[in-house]
Design a protein around this motif. Sequence first.
Motif, PDB file in Angstrom:
ATOM      1  N   LEU A  27       0.793  -1.224   0.000  1.00 28.86           N
ATOM      2  CA  LEU A  27       0.000   0.000   0.000  1.00 28.86           C
ATOM      3  C   LEU A  27       0.825   1.273   0.000  1.00 28.86           C
ATOM      4  CD1 LEU A  27      -2.558  -1.142   2.700  1.00 28.86           C
ATOM      5  CD2 LEU A  27      -3.113  -0.702   0.308  1.00 28.86           C
ATOM      6  N   GLY A  28       2.006   1.212   0.641  1.00 28.31           N
ATOM      7  CA  GLY A  28       2.768   2.436   0.842  1.00 28.31           C
ATOM      8  C   GLY A  28       2.049   3.400   1.752  1.00 28.31           C
ATOM      9  N   ASP A  29       1.178   2.895   2.596  1.00 31.17           N
ATOM     10  CA  ASP A  29       0.342   3.736   3.454  1.00 31.17           C
ATOM     11  C   ASP A  29       0.227   3.050   4.814  1.00 31.17           C
ATOM     12  OD1 ASP A  29      -1.849   4.931   4.818  1.00 31.17           O
ATOM     13  OD2 ASP A  29      -2.694   5.622   2.923  1.00 31.17           O
ATOM     14  N   PHE A  30       0.915   3.610   5.826  1.00 27.43           N
ATOM     15  CA  PHE A  30       0.928   2.990   7.144  1.00 27.43           C
ATOM     16  C   PHE A  30      -0.461   2.960   7.766  1.00 27.43           C
ATOM     17  CE2 PHE A  30       5.378   3.627   6.585  1.00 27.43           C
ATOM     18  CZ  PHE A  30       6.001   2.703   7.395  1.00 27.43           C
ATOM     19  N   ASP A  31      -1.196   4.051   7.630  1.00 26.26           N
ATOM     20  CA  ASP A  31      -2.516   4.134   8.267  1.00 26.26           C
ATOM     21  C   ASP A  31      -3.478   3.110   7.677  1.00 26.26           C
ATOM     22  OD1 ASP A  31      -1.699   6.171   9.937  1.00 26.26           O
ATOM     23  OD2 ASP A  31      -2.264   7.745   8.531  1.00 26.26           O
ATOM     24  N   LEU A  32      -3.522   3.026   6.345  1.00 27.87           N
ATOM     25  CA  LEU A  32      -4.429   2.079   5.695  1.00 27.87           C
ATOM     26  C   LEU A  32      -4.030   0.646   6.039  1.00 27.87           C
ATOM     27  CD1 LEU A  32      -6.756   1.433   3.827  1.00 27.87           C
ATOM     28  CD2 LEU A  32      -5.207   1.704   1.865  1.00 27.87           C
ATOM     29  N   LYS A 161       5.129  12.322   7.632  1.00 26.43           N
ATOM     30  CA  LYS A 161       6.302  12.665   6.834  1.00 26.43           C
ATOM     31  C   LYS A 161       6.530  11.627   5.751  1.00 26.43           C
ATOM     32  CE  LYS A 161      11.244  13.649   6.964  1.00 26.43           C
ATOM     33  NZ  LYS A 161      12.442  13.921   7.773  1.00 26.43           N
ATOM     34  N   ILE A 162       6.358  10.354   6.075  1.00 27.38           N
ATOM     35  CA  ILE A 162       6.545   9.296   5.079  1.00 27.38           C
ATOM     36  C   ILE A 162       5.576   9.482   3.921  1.00 27.38           C
ATOM     37  CG2 ILE A 162       6.210   6.820   4.675  1.00 27.38           C
ATOM     38  CD1 ILE A 162       7.280   6.381   7.527  1.00 27.38           C
ATOM     39  N   LYS A 163       4.336   9.805   4.231  1.00 26.13           N
ATOM     40  CA  LYS A 163       3.315   9.968   3.190  1.00 26.13           C
ATOM     41  C   LYS A 163       3.564  11.228   2.353  1.00 26.13           C
ATOM     42  CE  LYS A 163      -0.936   8.839   4.053  1.00 26.13           C
ATOM     43  NZ  LYS A 163      -2.326   8.812   4.566  1.00 26.13           N
ATOM     44  N   LEU A 164       3.824  12.346   3.039  1.00 26.22           N
ATOM     45  CA  LEU A 164       3.984  13.618   2.328  1.00 26.22           C
ATOM     46  C   LEU A 164       5.257  13.651   1.496  1.00 26.22           C
ATOM     47  CD1 LEU A 164       2.794  16.103   5.115  1.00 26.22           C
ATOM     48  CD2 LEU A 164       1.561  15.442   3.039  1.00 26.22           C
ATOM     49  N   ALA A 165       6.330  13.050   2.023  1.00 20.66           N
ATOM     50  CA  ALA A 165       7.606  13.071   1.307  1.00 20.66           C
ATOM     51  C   ALA A 165       7.728  11.936   0.301  1.00 20.66           C
ATOM     52  CB  ALA A 165       8.763  12.997   2.307  1.00 20.66           C
TER      53      ALA A 165
END
Length: 402
Positions: A27-32, A161-165
Amino acid sequence: MTGVEEALATTFRTDGGRLMAHLIGALGDFDLAEEAAQEAYAAALTTWRRDGVPDNPRAWLTTTARNRAIDRIRRERKGAEKLREVALLQAGPDDVDAFESGITDERLRLLYTCCHPALSLEAQVTLALRTLCGLSTAEIARTFLVAEATMAKRLVRTRQKIKLAGIPYRVPPAHLLPERTAAVLSTIYLLFHQGYADGRAELRQRARELAALTAGLMPDHPEAGGLHALLLLLDARSAARAPGGVLVPLDEQDHSLWDRDMISAGEEELRRAVRREQIGPYQLQAMIAACHVQATIDWGRIAGLYDRLLTVVPSGTVRLNRAIALSMRDGPDLRLLEGIDDHPLLAAARADFLRRLGDNEAAAGGYRAAIPLAPTAADRAYLQKRLLELAPGDRTEVTDHA
């Protein structure tokens, strides 16, 4: 706890990190990824009670979490973005290229992946402990001696930061491993100490295995070998350190409970590490731990090693341990504790000094004050035991902070 709940708890402890890494990689998305995993665990409680625990609980949870993530993407994402992410999930994340990275162990690959140099060292370590090692926010906060709310905010900022960057969740090739090794070693060290403090053998074993793998992967990194030696020498005393859930001081431990094979392995690993003459904090701590497992403890040497460690790790923990070592060499002196602030075991050390000085009334008061500040159940049980020795019948409320 029912059979289903026990099976789910066991799967979470042993495979929770792998499940999260699999989802994050796709996913590249920790929250999801975390939301999908939580939904899978919730679904397991219902389904497993009805149909029984599956033969492969990890595979069941992985499939269910991936399906929940696909459902969320289909509901919430649009157009090309939705099609791309669903395709990725249905195919599964690419298997890690062990040839490029040189890392053949899945657990270590995931750890190096999580420790991205675009993040601060603390952010890399806390993220790895939370995501891959399965430690709770409260446990990580205690490790870093900060409030749980503070640590929760730090984790949220790291994920943002991981998501935005657009920081990628990929295994680094072999030539980039050295820049991540410091964070990997810190994560392993703190994972072990969580198990050491809480008496959780599975965490200590996992950390020792990861340390051995890292030392093998990075043979020219002397601190990798130093960490492995340290964990072996510490864990060798685990059976004698807190039997029955009550901390036993080093000078009162039953040496027959020490694991001599593990001690020998740790001493040999330490000899290999120090031959490179690049002494770092893990090797210094391993040297101290090696002193602790001798028949006669050389407190003068230990104090000298803490002096050296203090120059590279000027922390309250090192200062406190140095003060205790000096008190064992020269006798207790409360002035040794001056200048050590905000350490959860400072009050306990002061009470022990007072007891050793023969001031039982002041020591009893010190133990009463220290009990609610102590970070682990074993520490609190030890302090309660000391208090009862000085003031029979005096029982301060002991609260489990875990």
